[in-house]
Design a protein around this motif. Sequence first.
Motif, PDB file in Angstrom:
ATOM      1  N   SER A 126      37.595 -71.388 -12.395  1.00 27.32           N
ATOM      2  CA  SER A 126      36.761 -72.542 -12.060  1.00 27.32           C
ATOM      3  C   SER A 126      36.841 -72.830 -10.572  1.00 27.32           C
ATOM      4  N   MET A 127      35.797 -73.435 -10.043  1.00 27.03           N
ATOM      5  CA  MET A 127      35.757 -73.787  -8.633  1.00 27.03           C
ATOM      6  C   MET A 127      36.612 -75.032  -8.401  1.00 27.03           C
TER       7      MET A 127
ATOM      8  N   LEU B 277      36.427 -72.159  -2.837  1.00 24.29           N
ATOM      9  CA  LEU B 277      37.778 -71.974  -3.352  1.00 24.29           C
ATOM     10  C   LEU B 277      37.771 -72.081  -4.876  1.00 24.29           C
ATOM     11  N   TRP B 278      38.345 -71.058  -5.541  1.00 25.59           N
ATOM     12  CA  TRP B 278      38.394 -71.010  -7.000  1.00 25.59           C
ATOM     13  C   TRP B 278      39.839 -70.876  -7.467  1.00 25.59           C
ATOM     14  N   THR B 279      40.046 -71.143  -8.769  1.00 19.72           N
ATOM     15  CA  THR B 279      41.385 -71.021  -9.335  1.00 19.72           C
ATOM     16  C   THR B 279      41.305 -70.431 -10.742  1.00 19.72           C
ATOM     17  N   TYR B 280      42.416 -69.823 -11.170  1.00 21.31           N
ATOM     18  CA  TYR B 280      42.501 -69.213 -12.496  1.00 21.31           C
ATOM     19  C   TYR B 280      43.917 -69.376 -13.001  1.00 21.31           C
ATOM     20  N   ASP B 281      44.067 -69.906 -14.219  1.00 22.07           N
ATOM     21  CA  ASP B 281      45.404 -70.172 -14.756  1.00 22.07           C
ATOM     22  C   ASP B 281      45.934 -69.052 -15.632  1.00 22.07           C
ATOM     23  N   GLY B 282      45.174 -67.978 -15.776  1.00 21.24           N
ATOM     24  CA  GLY B 282      45.602 -66.844 -16.574  1.00 21.24           C
ATOM     25  C   GLY B 282      45.120 -66.890 -18.006  1.00 21.24           C
TER      26      GLY B 282
ATOM     27  N   PHE C 132      41.661 -68.117  -5.158  1.00 19.61           N
ATOM     28  CA  PHE C 132      40.936 -67.078  -4.447  1.00 19.61           C
ATOM     29  C   PHE C 132      39.577 -67.609  -4.003  1.00 19.61           C
ATOM     30  N   ARG C 133      38.913 -66.820  -3.198  1.00 17.78           N
ATOM     31  CA  ARG C 133      37.575 -67.142  -2.711  1.00 17.78           C
ATOM     32  C   ARG C 133      36.553 -66.419  -3.582  1.00 17.78           C
TER      33      ARG C 133
ATOM     34  N   ASN D  67      32.633 -61.487  -5.437  1.00 22.12           N
ATOM     35  CA  ASN D  67      33.518 -61.362  -4.273  1.00 22.12           C
ATOM     36  C   ASN D  67      34.779 -62.211  -4.407  1.00 22.12           C
ATOM     37  N   ALA D  68      35.583 -61.901  -5.423  1.00 20.36           N
ATOM     38  CA  ALA D  68      36.840 -62.623  -5.652  1.00 20.36           C
ATOM     39  C   ALA D  68      37.897 -62.083  -4.700  1.00 20.36           C
ATOM     40  N   ARG D  69      38.020 -62.684  -3.532  1.00 19.06           N
ATOM     41  CA  ARG D  69      38.859 -62.153  -2.461  1.00 19.06           C
ATOM     42  C   ARG D  69      40.014 -63.071  -2.093  1.00 19.06           C
ATOM     43  N   ASN D  70      40.976 -62.486  -1.384  1.00 17.98           N
ATOM     44  CA  ASN D  70      42.124 -63.208  -0.850  1.00 17.98           C
ATOM     45  C   ASN D  70      42.908 -63.945  -1.941  1.00 17.98           C
ATOM     46  N   PRO D  71      43.229 -63.305  -3.077  1.00 18.67           N
ATOM     47  CA  PRO D  71      43.975 -63.986  -4.136  1.00 18.67           C
ATOM     48  C   PRO D  71      45.375 -64.382  -3.677  1.00 18.67           C
ATOM     49  N   THR D  72      45.796 -65.586  -4.039  1.00 22.10           N
ATOM     50  CA  THR D  72      47.094 -66.125  -3.642  1.00 22.10           C
ATOM     51  C   THR D  72      47.667 -66.935  -4.812  1.00 22.10           C
ATOM     52  N   VAL D  73      48.938 -66.740  -5.109  1.00 21.45           N
ATOM     53  CA  VAL D  73      49.586 -67.486  -6.185  1.00 21.45           C
ATOM     54  C   VAL D  73      50.105 -68.810  -5.634  1.00 21.45           C
ATOM     55  N   PHE D  74      49.721 -69.897  -6.295  1.00 23.73           N
ATOM     56  CA  PHE D  74      50.125 -71.239  -5.872  1.00 23.73           C
ATOM     57  C   PHE D  74      50.184 -72.139  -7.102  1.00 23.73           C
TER      58      PHE D  74
END
Length: 359
Positions: free
Chosen positions: A108-109, A98-103, A87-88, A74-81
């Motif tokens: 990672s959480m 809350l999770w993050t991804y650098d591309g 995303f959640r 359920n990777a939801r509500n993606p936002t660039v910051f």
Amino acid sequence: GSELWTYDGTNPPSMVADSVSGPSGSSPEDPIVFNNQLYFEATDGSNGWELWTYDGTNPPSMVADIRSGYFAGNARNPTVFNNQLYFRADDGINGSELWTYDGTNPPSMVADINSGSSGSSPSYLTVFNNQLYFRANDGSNGYELWVSDGSSVGTKMVKDIRSGSASSSPHDFCVSDKFVYFRALDDSTGWELWKSDGTEEGTELVKDIRPGTTSSSPGHFIFNERDEMLYFSSNDGENGTELWKSDGTENGTNMVIDLNNGSNSGYFNDPIAISGSIYFRGYNGTTWSLWKTNGTNEGTNLAFTISLGQDGYGNTLYSQYSPDEFIIHGNDVYFIIKYENEYSNIRHTSLYWFDLRYH
């Protein structure tokens, strides 16, 4: 089934890939552009709903199976910051956090806000003043306003608006140059307009529009940079749900116009800022129409009423749903109109446009 499609403006639209064969589809949702690629939530039929990406050339691919197996991450509500994607997501161990991804590296959480398997369920991710704001539940204070700088230590609750385990449930965040505005609940005022500058002391009620515990239920927030005002719908208990505006102060929060006189509601739906004016869908007691405002009573006027012809009995049909989903291209504004035939209950949708130079 529901799949990802593309259109180049000339050739017919085409499906990117049949990620899930058969009628089920991959159900792509929450698309967002990050690092010149499209990211979205989807399922391949085997791994549940996870974070996917598409570069416009190669087939879409899953970024990571955050919750392994058929169960959904359920990777939801993606936002660039801060040049990362936040995303959640739910890994099946820590609950929804809350999770993050650098591309490049695996997602990672960011922080285990509500330790254990329950999760804090972060939502309404919004960037303001180089920080990420959202609603979350730490398991003790209910759903409240939180902020993160992208690190675990920098993720904290801004303010416990409704003290104790009860939730103020802030949502519908709208950013201005000075504040993030939102709707929140407390026991003494009900659902009202709040603002925050990111500090506990700077998080406060803007105005109790409907005094007492009864709510004014503000919504449909939009900030107009032309006059630096927040526009929204609200009900003061006397005039119904009408158009309001605020400069962030109690005295500067007032009703713009009583579109549908008396206690009946004129509404302020689907607002969009176009060339410094706010266009919105409103009801004057007779028809739903497209309205335009500059923030004053005398400057709030009918942009146009759209006639949809007549029904089989010779009665004129008017838009009951929308205008909605505005797209601006040059001087032209495109949007859709939906209406329902009251006799057949058949809904119709049509594409319309207007030229800004004549409105």
